[in-house]
Structures are given as C-alpha cells and as structure tokens.
Design an enzyme around this catalytic site. Structure first.
Site, PDB file in Angstrom:
ATOM      1  CB  CYS A 174      -0.938   0.016   1.201  1.00  0.00           C
ATOM      2  SG  CYS A 174      -2.069  -1.365   1.204  1.00  0.00           S
ATOM      3  CG  HIS A 193      -3.096   3.427   2.972  1.00  0.00           C
ATOM      4  ND1 HIS A 193      -3.611   3.167   1.715  1.00  0.00           N
ATOM      5  CD2 HIS A 193      -3.055   2.224   3.620  1.00  0.00           C
ATOM      6  CE1 HIS A 193      -3.857   1.860   1.615  1.00  0.00           C
ATOM      7  NE2 HIS A 193      -3.537   1.281   2.753  1.00  0.00           N
ATOM      8  CG  ASN A 240      -6.498  -0.786   1.700  1.00  0.00           C
ATOM      9  OD1 ASN A 240      -5.870  -0.293   0.772  1.00  0.00           O
ATOM     10  ND2 ASN A 240      -5.910  -1.376   2.729  1.00  0.00           N
TER      11      ASN A 240
HETATM   12  N1  ACO Z   1     -17.777  -9.005  10.625  1.00  0.00           N
HETATM   13  C1  ACO Z   1     -18.141  -9.357  11.879  1.00  0.00           C
HETATM   14  N2  ACO Z   1     -17.261  -9.698  12.816  1.00  0.00           N
HETATM   15  C2  ACO Z   1     -15.960  -9.699  12.473  1.00  0.00           C
HETATM   16  C3  ACO Z   1     -15.521  -9.363  11.207  1.00  0.00           C
HETATM   17  C4  ACO Z   1     -16.484  -9.007  10.241  1.00  0.00           C
HETATM   18  N3  ACO Z   1     -16.177  -8.654   8.985  1.00  0.00           N
HETATM   19  N4  ACO Z   1     -14.182  -9.431  11.165  1.00  0.00           N
HETATM   20  C5  ACO Z   1     -13.782  -9.816  12.385  1.00  0.00           C
HETATM   21  N5  ACO Z   1     -14.876  -9.990  13.179  1.00  0.00           N
HETATM   22  C6  ACO Z   1     -14.921 -10.398  14.563  1.00  0.00           C
HETATM   23  C7  ACO Z   1     -13.651 -11.095  15.006  1.00  0.00           C
HETATM   24  O1  ACO Z   1     -13.732 -12.461  14.665  1.00  0.00           O
HETATM   25  C8  ACO Z   1     -13.677 -10.849  16.491  1.00  0.00           C
HETATM   26  O2  ACO Z   1     -14.551 -11.772  17.067  1.00  0.00           O
HETATM   27  P1  ACO Z   1     -14.181 -12.471  18.498  1.00  0.00           P
HETATM   28  O3  ACO Z   1     -14.084 -11.334  19.460  1.00  0.00           O
HETATM   29  O4  ACO Z   1     -15.319 -13.384  18.714  1.00  0.00           O
HETATM   30  O5  ACO Z   1     -12.865 -13.138  18.257  1.00  0.00           O
HETATM   31  C9  ACO Z   1     -14.326  -9.480  16.624  1.00  0.00           C
HETATM   32  O6  ACO Z   1     -15.005  -9.249  15.393  1.00  0.00           O
HETATM   33  C10 ACO Z   1     -13.340  -8.360  16.845  1.00  0.00           C
HETATM   34  O7  ACO Z   1     -12.313  -8.512  15.881  1.00  0.00           O
HETATM   35  P2  ACO Z   1     -11.084  -7.578  15.892  1.00  0.00           P
HETATM   36  O8  ACO Z   1     -10.039  -8.115  14.976  1.00  0.00           O
HETATM   37  O9  ACO Z   1     -10.723  -7.246  17.294  1.00  0.00           O
HETATM   38  O10 ACO Z   1     -11.715  -6.252  15.236  1.00  0.00           O
HETATM   39  P3  ACO Z   1     -11.010  -4.855  15.058  1.00  0.00           P
HETATM   40  O11 ACO Z   1     -11.738  -3.823  15.805  1.00  0.00           O
HETATM   41  O12 ACO Z   1      -9.510  -4.932  15.230  1.00  0.00           O
HETATM   42  O13 ACO Z   1     -11.275  -4.584  13.498  1.00  0.00           O
HETATM   43  C11 ACO Z   1     -10.150  -4.684  11.404  1.00  0.00           C
HETATM   44  C12 ACO Z   1     -10.779  -5.473  12.540  1.00  0.00           C
HETATM   45  C13 ACO Z   1     -11.233  -3.863  10.746  1.00  0.00           C
HETATM   46  C14 ACO Z   1      -9.551  -5.656  10.406  1.00  0.00           C
HETATM   47  C15 ACO Z   1      -9.055  -3.737  11.970  1.00  0.00           C
HETATM   48  O14 ACO Z   1      -8.206  -4.444  12.828  1.00  0.00           O
HETATM   49  C16 ACO Z   1      -8.228  -3.087  10.873  1.00  0.00           C
HETATM   50  O15 ACO Z   1      -8.715  -2.316  10.068  1.00  0.00           O
HETATM   51  N6  ACO Z   1      -6.925  -3.326  10.872  1.00  0.00           N
HETATM   52  C17 ACO Z   1      -6.036  -2.752   9.859  1.00  0.00           C
HETATM   53  C18 ACO Z   1      -6.095  -3.592   8.638  1.00  0.00           C
HETATM   54  C19 ACO Z   1      -5.492  -2.916   7.453  1.00  0.00           C
HETATM   55  O16 ACO Z   1      -5.468  -1.725   7.346  1.00  0.00           O
HETATM   56  N7  ACO Z   1      -5.045  -3.733   6.502  1.00  0.00           N
HETATM   57  C20 ACO Z   1      -4.580  -3.272   5.259  1.00  0.00           C
HETATM   58  C21 ACO Z   1      -3.143  -2.867   5.335  1.00  0.00           C
HETATM   59  S1  ACO Z   1      -2.594  -2.119   3.918  1.00  0.00           S
HETATM   60  C22 ACO Z   1      -1.897  -3.245   2.813  1.00  0.00           C
HETATM   61  O17 ACO Z   1      -0.721  -3.209   2.578  1.00  0.00           O
HETATM   62  C23 ACO Z   1      -2.729  -4.270   2.154  1.00  0.00           C
END
Ligand code: ACO
Length: 332
Positions: A117, A259, A289
């Site tokens: 990214c 980003h 993204n």
């Molecule tokens: N829908 C419903 N529930 C979900 C989903 C979903 N789509 N995804 C995860 N959950 C659940 C999890 O399983 C977890 O359940 P549990 O508590 O029973 O285990 C709960 O929701 C909480 O999950 P978390 O991972 O704690 O959620 P978080 O608030 O961290 O959000 C997210 C997750 C959106 C992925 C966040 O961590 C994020 O945006 N991280 C950055 C990711 C990113 O930017 N990636 C791209 C990088 S750039 C590149 O180079 C590609």
C-alpha cells in the site's frame, strides 16, 4: 541545493463501475453493514471485471485524464513508475503494458514497484529525486490495484477491507524557487512485522501447484489488530518527522491525505495532532482500501472537486505490507 523542484502537473483516477456493497458481502461471510461501517468506515467498494479491467487498463483510463489535466501528450512522458501489488503478469512488467496502451513511442523507461500500500509514495519519492537531479523532466507515477485478485471471499477479517482502482500523478520539473515543490519526505519499513500482512503464494518461495491451488496461500492473510497499531504509530511518527524536517507545524498543513485503509486509523492519526478531520481527504467509505492507489485517487478527487488548490500544503502518509511506510510533505 538542486536547481530543480518537482511539481504535480496533472492527476487522474479511475475506479471500475461495479459497486459491491456491505450488504452483498454479508451474503458471502458472517458480517453486517453495521459492523463494517463501525469498525472501518467502509460502505462500499469497486470491483473490477477482469475481462474489462486489469491494472494496466485501469491505469490507461486514469493516465489519459492526468495527461489531459497536465495538457500533455503521451510522448511527453520520460519515465513510467508503476506501483502495483498484483501486476498484469510477472513479466513483461505492467508499466510496459501501460506504455503500449497509451501509444508511447519515445521508448521511455518503464518500471514496476511493489511496496504494497506504500508503493505509490515510494514511487513518488523516487520520481521526485530523479526530477530534482535533472535526470528526467516528466514522470508518470501510477498506483493501480486489483485487490479483488487476491481477496479471500471466505475470510470476513480481510474481504470487507479491499477494493479496486487506480490513481495517476504526473510529476514535472520546475526551476528551484517555484511555489510548488516537495518540502520533506520519509520512507521506512519494519520487516520484523512482515508476517502480519502477507500474500505468500505464487512466487518462488511457494509456487502454486496442484496441492495448494485454491488455498489461502493465494490470498491475503492479516493480523488486523497488529497492522492497525503499527499503522497509527508509524504514520503519526512519519508526520512528526516531516513537520520537523520542513520546520513547520500541523496548523500550516492545508490537507492531510492518508492511506485509506480504515477510517479509525485516519481519525487516530489526525487526533494525535489535534488535526480537524474535515481537513483530511477521506474516501475509504466509497472505495475501501485500494492499496497503493488510495493516496493518488484521493488527491485527484480533492483537486477535481476544488478542495485542493495551488499553493496549498499537503501531507501524504501511507503504510502497508512489509510493513512499509512513508510520507511526503509538499506544496501543490
Ligand atoms: N464481521 C463481523 N465480525 C468480524 C468481522 C467481520 N467482517 N471481522 C472480524 N470480526 C470479529 C472477530 O472475529 C472478532 O470476534 P471475536 O471477538 O469473537 O474473536 C471481533 O469481530 C473483533 O475482531 P477484531 O479483529 O478485534 O476487530 P477490530 O476492531 O480490530 O477490526 C479490522 C478489525 C477492521 C480488520 C481492523 O483491525 C483493521 O482495520 N486493521 C487494519 C487492517 C489494514 O489496514 N489492513 C490493510 C493494510 S494495507 C496493505 O498493505 C494491504
């Protein structure tokens, strides 16, 4: 002190017409529109039809808009730097495919770059150095991404996050002392955290064969929490360094163009500087993204709708797999 500075001459972007809503994703995996909006700010994303759009064809459409905005012809371009995490093919590189599609006959150099990214920020920084050195006068810097090609539509942790699209910026040489120019830049990477965001298969380490075809080695795998924490910390750190290097403070920045991975990441970075969110360019709600295309798409949108004006100070920041990161402070 260089005799030259870098000016953004023109910008363009293209996103595929097909909109994929959160509702649609909730039919594929156990999620909901409300969860996705609350955790990411994403409402919808664009998905390319591979029969119509691949990274080079999206880039052609965005590049033609950028050329028109810059009032240039394809043969005016001296070099194409093409950032993509999912190229048309391993080789020839995608930059050459763009050269072909644009009908460039001047034999300009063509290079693909992959810093996930952060790739477009890396490419912009390298282009800026080449322009300042006097090596090239006009460089096309592309971020074009077909994330749907590596998205795992069975994994709710990742499939909600990504979209397809392309942003193109044409950089040109102006004399030192021009009101446009790059004030500061920073690039970085922390390979010790690389395992938090990977697409492992398809290369030399894990070739795709009959035993692993269709498994998650062909898809993005991510530890979202770790990536989130690193993203906020690193982007904030880079922004501090940019301000310090340019000897200005955040009040003097007109637009923050980060980003677009997650609205909460953007808010967290802006909050660290008490920077009003209205002065951040945000489009993650509609495009999700698009990897290295997010920043150039956001810049083009904000230039075209009149938010970004000549003479203003822009702060760009990105992070991605690697974990790579980077930032640019510039006068538009
Ligand atoms: N829908 C419903 N529930 C979900 C989903 C979903 N789509 N995804 C995860 N959950 C659940 C999890 O399983 C977890 O359940 P549990 O508590 O029973 O285990 C709960 O929701 C909480 O999950 P978390 O991972 O704690 O959620 P978080 O608030 O961290 O959000 C997210 C997750 C959106 C992925 C966040 O961590 C994020 O945006 N991280 C950055 C990711 C990113 O930017 N990636 C791209 C990088 S750039 C590149 O180079 C590609």
């Amino acid at each position: 002190m260089s005799r030259f500075q870098t000016k953004i001459l023109g910008t363009g972007h293209y996103v595929p017409p097909r909109i994929m809503t959160n509702e649609e994703i909730s039919k594929l995996v156990d999620t909901s529109h409300q969860w996705i909006v609350e955790r990411t700010g994403i409402h919808e994303r664009r998905i390319a039809d591979p029969k119509v759009d691949i990274p080079s064809t999206m880039a052609e459409k965005a590049a033609r808009k950028a050329l028109e905005a810059a009032n240039l012809q394809p043969n005016d371009i001296d070099l194409i730097l093409f950032s993509t995490t999912f190229p048309d093919m391993f080789f020839p590189n995608t930059a050459t495919q763009l050269q072909l599609k644009l009908g460039i006959t001047n034999g300009c150099g063509c290079l693909d770059m992959n810093a996930a990214c952060t790739g477009w920020v890396y490419a912009f920084t390298i282009a800026d150095a080449m322009i300042r050195s006097g090596m090239y006068k006009k460089i096309m810097v592309v971020g074009s991404e077909m994330t749907s090609g590596f998205n795992n539509w069975k994994d709710r942790n990742t499939c909600i996050l990504f979209g397809d699209g392309c942003g193109v910026t044409i950089l040109g040489q102006v004399p030192a002392g021009d009101s446009s120019g790059v004030l500061a830049q920073v690039l970085g990477a922390d390979a010790t955290k690389g395992e938090h965001l990977m697409l492992r298969g398809g290369g030399a380490a894990i070739p795709i064969n009959e035993t692993n075809v269709g498994t998650d080695v062909q898809c993005v795998v991510m530890d979202g929490k770790e990536v989130f924490k690193s993203a906020v910390k690193t982007m904030a750190h880079h922004c501090e360094q940019l301000l310090s290097d340019a000897k200005i403070n955040m009040d003097q920045v007109d637009w923050f163009i980060p980003h677009q991975a997650n609205l909460r990441i953007i808010e967290a970075v802006a909050n660290r500087f008490n920077f009003p969110l209205e002065k951040a360019v945000v489009n993650v709600n509609k495009f999700a993204n698009t990897s290295s295309a997010t920043v150039p798409i956001a810049i083009d949108e904000a230039i075209r709708d009149g938010r970004i004006k000549r003479g203003q100070t822009l702060m760009l920041a990105a992070f991605g797999a690697g974990l790579t990161s980077g930032g640019i402070l510039l006068k538009y």
